[in-house]
Design an enzyme around this catalytic site. Structure first.
Site, PDB file in Angstrom:
ATOM      1  N   TYR A  49      -3.252  30.672  31.365  1.00 55.11           N
ATOM      2  CA  TYR A  49      -4.159  30.125  30.070  1.00 55.11           C
ATOM      3  C   TYR A  49      -3.759  28.469  30.218  1.00 55.11           C
ATOM      4  O   TYR A  49      -4.974  27.778  30.523  1.00 55.11           O
ATOM      5  CB  TYR A  49      -3.791  29.993  29.033  1.00 55.11           C
ATOM      6  CG  TYR A  49      -4.544  30.512  27.958  1.00 55.11           C
ATOM      7  CD1 TYR A  49      -5.825  30.455  27.634  1.00 55.11           C
ATOM      8  CD2 TYR A  49      -4.568  29.880  27.046  1.00 55.11           C
ATOM      9  CE1 TYR A  49      -6.599  30.492  26.555  1.00 55.11           C
ATOM     10  CE2 TYR A  49      -5.426  28.936  25.939  1.00 55.11           C
ATOM     11  CZ  TYR A  49      -6.860  29.591  25.376  1.00 55.11           C
ATOM     12  OH  TYR A  49      -7.107  29.406  24.759  1.00 55.11           O
TER      13      TYR A  49
ATOM     14  N   ASP B 207     -23.724  37.357  26.593  1.00 51.24           N
ATOM     15  CA  ASP B 207     -22.056  38.142  26.742  1.00 51.24           C
ATOM     16  C   ASP B 207     -21.559  39.550  26.717  1.00 51.24           C
ATOM     17  O   ASP B 207     -22.753  40.367  27.377  1.00 51.24           O
ATOM     18  CB  ASP B 207     -21.560  38.299  24.469  1.00 51.24           C
ATOM     19  CG  ASP B 207     -20.496  38.934  24.899  1.00 51.24           C
ATOM     20  OD1 ASP B 207     -19.435  39.415  25.077  1.00 51.24           O
ATOM     21  OD2 ASP B 207     -19.021  37.925  24.175  1.00 51.24           O
TER      22      ASP B 207
ATOM     23  N   GLY C 224     -16.079  36.400  17.008  1.00 46.17           N
ATOM     24  CA  GLY C 224     -14.979  35.510  16.834  1.00 46.17           C
ATOM     25  C   GLY C 224     -15.759  34.013  16.718  1.00 46.17           C
ATOM     26  O   GLY C 224     -16.347  33.675  16.215  1.00 46.17           O
TER      27      GLY C 224
ATOM     28  N   SER D  79      -7.775  23.590  24.731  1.00 45.05           N
ATOM     29  CA  SER D  79      -6.811  24.142  23.937  1.00 45.05           C
ATOM     30  C   SER D  79      -6.677  23.435  23.715  1.00 45.05           C
ATOM     31  O   SER D  79      -5.861  22.546  25.390  1.00 45.05           O
ATOM     32  CB  SER D  79      -6.652  25.506  24.720  1.00 45.05           C
ATOM     33  OG  SER D  79      -5.243  26.144  23.742  1.00 45.05           O
TER      34      SER D  79
ATOM     35  N   TYR E  50      -7.798  34.852  26.763  1.00 41.17           N
ATOM     36  CA  TYR E  50      -6.349  34.610  26.729  1.00 41.17           C
ATOM     37  C   TYR E  50      -5.722  35.926  27.069  1.00 41.17           C
ATOM     38  O   TYR E  50      -5.232  36.778  26.664  1.00 41.17           O
ATOM     39  CB  TYR E  50      -6.507  34.334  24.781  1.00 41.17           C
ATOM     40  CG  TYR E  50      -4.945  34.066  24.035  1.00 41.17           C
ATOM     41  CD1 TYR E  50      -4.224  32.526  24.664  1.00 41.17           C
ATOM     42  CD2 TYR E  50      -4.156  34.416  23.885  1.00 41.17           C
ATOM     43  CE1 TYR E  50      -3.515  31.657  24.260  1.00 41.17           C
ATOM     44  CE2 TYR E  50      -2.867  34.140  23.330  1.00 41.17           C
ATOM     45  CZ  TYR E  50      -2.620  32.749  22.996  1.00 41.17           C
ATOM     46  OH  TYR E  50      -1.172  32.358  22.607  1.00 41.17           O
TER      47      TYR E  50
ATOM     48  N   ASP F 239     -22.960  39.098  32.572  1.00 40.25           N
ATOM     49  CA  ASP F 239     -20.889  39.098  32.649  1.00 40.25           C
ATOM     50  C   ASP F 239     -21.056  37.765  33.172  1.00 40.25           C
ATOM     51  O   ASP F 239     -21.897  37.481  34.159  1.00 40.25           O
ATOM     52  CB  ASP F 239     -20.848  40.297  34.243  1.00 40.25           C
ATOM     53  CG  ASP F 239     -19.319  39.381  34.553  1.00 40.25           C
ATOM     54  OD1 ASP F 239     -18.661  38.525  34.037  1.00 40.25           O
ATOM     55  OD2 ASP F 239     -18.393  40.779  35.161  1.00 40.25           O
TER      56      ASP F 239
ATOM     57  N   ASN G 129     -18.698  29.397  25.758  1.00 38.76           N
ATOM     58  CA  ASN G 129     -17.175  29.720  24.852  1.00 38.76           C
ATOM     59  C   ASN G 129     -17.004  31.336  25.364  1.00 38.76           C
ATOM     60  O   ASN G 129     -15.078  31.384  24.419  1.00 38.76           O
ATOM     61  CB  ASN G 129     -17.892  29.846  23.380  1.00 38.76           C
ATOM     62  CG  ASN G 129     -17.154  31.030  22.708  1.00 38.76           C
ATOM     63  OD1 ASN G 129     -15.975  29.795  22.063  1.00 38.76           O
ATOM     64  ND2 ASN G 129     -16.973  32.212  21.900  1.00 38.76           N
TER      65      ASN G 129
ATOM     66  N   LEU H 282      -5.140  26.890  17.300  1.00 38.30           N
ATOM     67  CA  LEU H 282      -4.819  27.912  16.902  1.00 38.30           C
ATOM     68  C   LEU H 282      -6.156  28.786  15.245  1.00 38.30           C
ATOM     69  O   LEU H 282      -6.316  27.687  14.975  1.00 38.30           O
ATOM     70  CB  LEU H 282      -3.943  28.533  15.893  1.00 38.30           C
ATOM     71  CG  LEU H 282      -3.686  29.899  15.177  1.00 38.30           C
ATOM     72  CD1 LEU H 282      -3.241  31.249  16.200  1.00 38.30           C
ATOM     73  CD2 LEU H 282      -1.891  29.007  14.448  1.00 38.30           C
TER      74      LEU H 282
HETATM   75  N1  LIG Z   1      -9.065  31.679  18.745  1.00 35.86           N
HETATM   76  C1  LIG Z   1      -8.053  30.848  19.341  1.00 35.86           C
HETATM   77  O1  LIG Z   1      -7.094  30.732  18.712  1.00 35.86           O
HETATM   78  C2  LIG Z   1      -8.568  30.205  20.790  1.00 35.86           C
HETATM   79  C3  LIG Z   1      -7.435  28.605  20.470  1.00 35.86           C
HETATM   80  C4  LIG Z   1      -8.136  27.711  21.963  1.00 35.86           C
HETATM   81  C5  LIG Z   1      -8.715  28.235  22.461  1.00 35.86           C
HETATM   82  N2  LIG Z   1      -9.652  29.375  22.360  1.00 35.86           N
HETATM   83  C6  LIG Z   1     -10.762  29.492  23.062  1.00 35.86           C
HETATM   84  O2  LIG Z   1     -12.193  29.491  21.933  1.00 35.86           O
HETATM   85  C7  LIG Z   1     -13.064  30.428  22.761  1.00 35.86           C
HETATM   86  C8  LIG Z   1     -13.260  31.372  22.292  1.00 35.86           C
HETATM   87  O3  LIG Z   1     -12.529  31.509  21.055  1.00 35.86           O
HETATM   88  P1  LIG Z   1     -12.389  33.591  20.758  1.00 35.86           P
HETATM   89  O4  LIG Z   1     -10.588  33.619  20.256  1.00 35.86           O
HETATM   90  O5  LIG Z   1     -13.311  33.492  19.598  1.00 35.86           O
HETATM   91  O6  LIG Z   1     -12.394  34.932  21.738  1.00 35.86           O
HETATM   92  P2  LIG Z   1     -12.740  36.020  21.721  1.00 35.86           P
HETATM   93  O7  LIG Z   1     -12.016  36.989  23.094  1.00 35.86           O
HETATM   94  O8  LIG Z   1     -12.576  37.067  20.440  1.00 35.86           O
HETATM   95  O9  LIG Z   1     -13.781  36.259  22.123  1.00 35.86           O
HETATM   96  C9  LIG Z   1     -14.212  36.075  23.828  1.00 35.86           C
HETATM   97  C10 LIG Z   1     -15.721  36.262  24.127  1.00 35.86           C
HETATM   98  O10 LIG Z   1     -15.903  36.705  25.123  1.00 35.86           O
HETATM   99  C11 LIG Z   1     -16.319  38.260  25.740  1.00 35.86           C
HETATM  100  N3  LIG Z   1     -16.347  37.856  27.169  1.00 35.86           N
HETATM  101  C12 LIG Z   1     -15.663  37.929  27.871  1.00 35.86           C
HETATM  102  N4  LIG Z   1     -15.919  37.990  29.372  1.00 35.86           N
HETATM  103  C13 LIG Z   1     -16.796  37.747  28.950  1.00 35.86           C
HETATM  104  C14 LIG Z   1     -17.672  37.611  30.740  1.00 35.86           C
HETATM  105  N5  LIG Z   1     -16.755  37.569  31.774  1.00 35.86           N
HETATM  106  N6  LIG Z   1     -18.952  37.923  30.533  1.00 35.86           N
HETATM  107  C15 LIG Z   1     -19.377  37.718  29.038  1.00 35.86           C
HETATM  108  N7  LIG Z   1     -18.838  37.348  27.881  1.00 35.86           N
HETATM  109  C16 LIG Z   1     -16.680  37.811  28.236  1.00 35.86           C
HETATM  110  C17 LIG Z   1     -16.219  38.577  24.935  1.00 35.86           C
HETATM  111  O11 LIG Z   1     -16.554  40.037  25.440  1.00 35.86           O
HETATM  112  C18 LIG Z   1     -16.101  38.430  23.577  1.00 35.86           C
HETATM  113  O12 LIG Z   1     -17.356  38.562  22.818  1.00 35.86           O
HETATM  114  C19 LIG Z   1     -12.462  30.831  24.347  1.00 35.86           C
HETATM  115  O13 LIG Z   1     -12.386  30.323  25.038  1.00 35.86           O
HETATM  116  C20 LIG Z   1     -10.641  30.186  23.877  1.00 35.86           C
HETATM  117  O14 LIG Z   1     -10.004  30.237  24.706  1.00 35.86           O
HETATM  118  C21 LIG Z   1      -9.657  29.825  21.267  1.00 35.86           C
END
Ligand SMILES: NC(=O)c1ccc[n+]([C@@H]2O[C@H](COP(=O)([O-])OP(=O)(O)OC[C@H]3O[C@@H](n4cnc5c(N)ncnc54)[C@H](O)[C@@H]3O)[C@@H](O)[C@H]2O)c1
Length: 256
Positions: A159, A43, A23, A146, A98, A67, A94, A191
């Site tokens: 969230y 991660d 991501g 977000s 969600y 973790d 990061n 988004l």
């Molecule tokens: N993608 C979107 O549309 C969007 C929109 C608004 C905000 N965000 C925020 O941006 C950030 C990244 O979004 P994304 O869509 O790339 O997320 P994603 O879900 O694709 O990736 C999240 C990553 O976090 C890791 N992870 C989860 N729990 C963990 C833990 N306890 N310890 C270590 N690693 C952990 C997962 O393995 C994964 O690699 C997040 O904080 C999300 O809330 C995303």
């Protein structure tokens, strides 16, 4: 300091990017590596593909299995980074979780997990890296919020609560640590094209698409690279006067 005296790029800087196995986080790693930073991916999942992606563009990266919601795991990660590199300059927190759920169906366990992954992890990782940034009188802490916190998107009470918490944390901590040359900022992400349909079977599926895209001035989803460019800017020494801010990177959805 004159503009031309600002350090260029991030050579020799060490950046921890949490949640970067996939991501947006992967794009952040690549972008900061382009600026010359050494990349540490923290991660819970296997991040070897991100390591390979960074190395493919000539960067330096390692992945640690962490973790981020576990204090011992976070402490071990920070110790490993300090043993290897002796410094931590940048933290991009990061990790996030969600989920869409009508409020009345959110179980207490779901609620607690949402706060655990989005907020408690932030507390743990930031508190663990801060002493080393203070020691070097330099730090860049960048958090992911977000734009749904401004939009009032339905089915996201858990969230949105967590992501609004990120903003309060950012403002308060920025006021505490600015005197040490540390900036703390958040990005209110719109988004993003990485978003997978995790709730395909639910009645609320597609909520985000339906509510957010029509509101945007620029009617396309964010690409991870759009956010990565802002992460890079906020990481550079040249952004040192910007702190406590939340920057909307969302195609103008949260402009009202
Ligand atoms: N993608 C979107 O549309 C969007 C929109 C608004 C905000 N965000 C925020 O941006 C950030 C990244 O979004 P994304 O869509 O790339 O997320 P994603 O879900 O694709 O990736 C999240 C990553 O976090 C890791 N992870 C989860 N729990 C963990 C833990 N306890 N310890 C270590 N690693 C952990 C997962 O393995 C994964 O690699 C997040 O904080 C999300 O809330 C995303």
């Amino acid at each position: 300091m004159k503009i031309h005296e600002f350090e260029k790029g991030l050579s020799d800087r060490v950046a921890i990017i949490t949640g970067a196995a996939i991501g947006n986080g992967r794009a952040f790693c690549e972008r900061l590596a382009e600026e010359g930073a050494k990349i540490v991916i923290a991660d819970i999942a296997d991040a070897s593909e991100t390591v390979e992606a960074v190395r493919a563009i000539g960067g330096e990266a390692i992945a640690l299995t962490v973790d981020c919601s576990d204090q011992i795991s976070v402490a071990e990660m920070v110790k490993t980074v300090m043993d290897m590199y002796g410094r931590i300059d940048i933290l991009v927190h990061n990790v996030g979780m969600y989920d869409e759920e009508p409020f009345e169906l959110i179980s207490f366990n779901q609620w607690k997990k949402m706060l655990d992954i989005n907020l408690n992890s932030m507390f743990l990782v930031v508190q663990a890296v801060l002493p080393f940034m203070k020691q070097d009188s330099f730090g860049r802490i960048i958090m992911m919020s977000s734009n749904t916190v401004w939009l009032g998107t339905p089915y996201l009470t858990h969230y949105a609560t967590a992501k609004m918490g990120v903003i309060g944390f950012t403002r308060s901590l920025a006021a505490e640590v600015g005197r040490y040359g540390i900036t703390v900022n958040a990005i209110s992400v719109g988004l993003t094209a990485t978003q997978r349909p995790i709730n395909e079977k639910r009645a609320t599926s597609g909520t985000i698409l339906q509510h957010i895209l029509p509101e945007q001035a620029i009617r396309r989803a964010d690409e991870p690279e759009d956010i990565a460019n802002v992460v890079a800017f906020l990481s550079l020494p040249a952004s040192g006067i910007i702190t406590g801010q939340t920057i909307n990177v969302d195609g103008g959805a949260a402009r009202h």
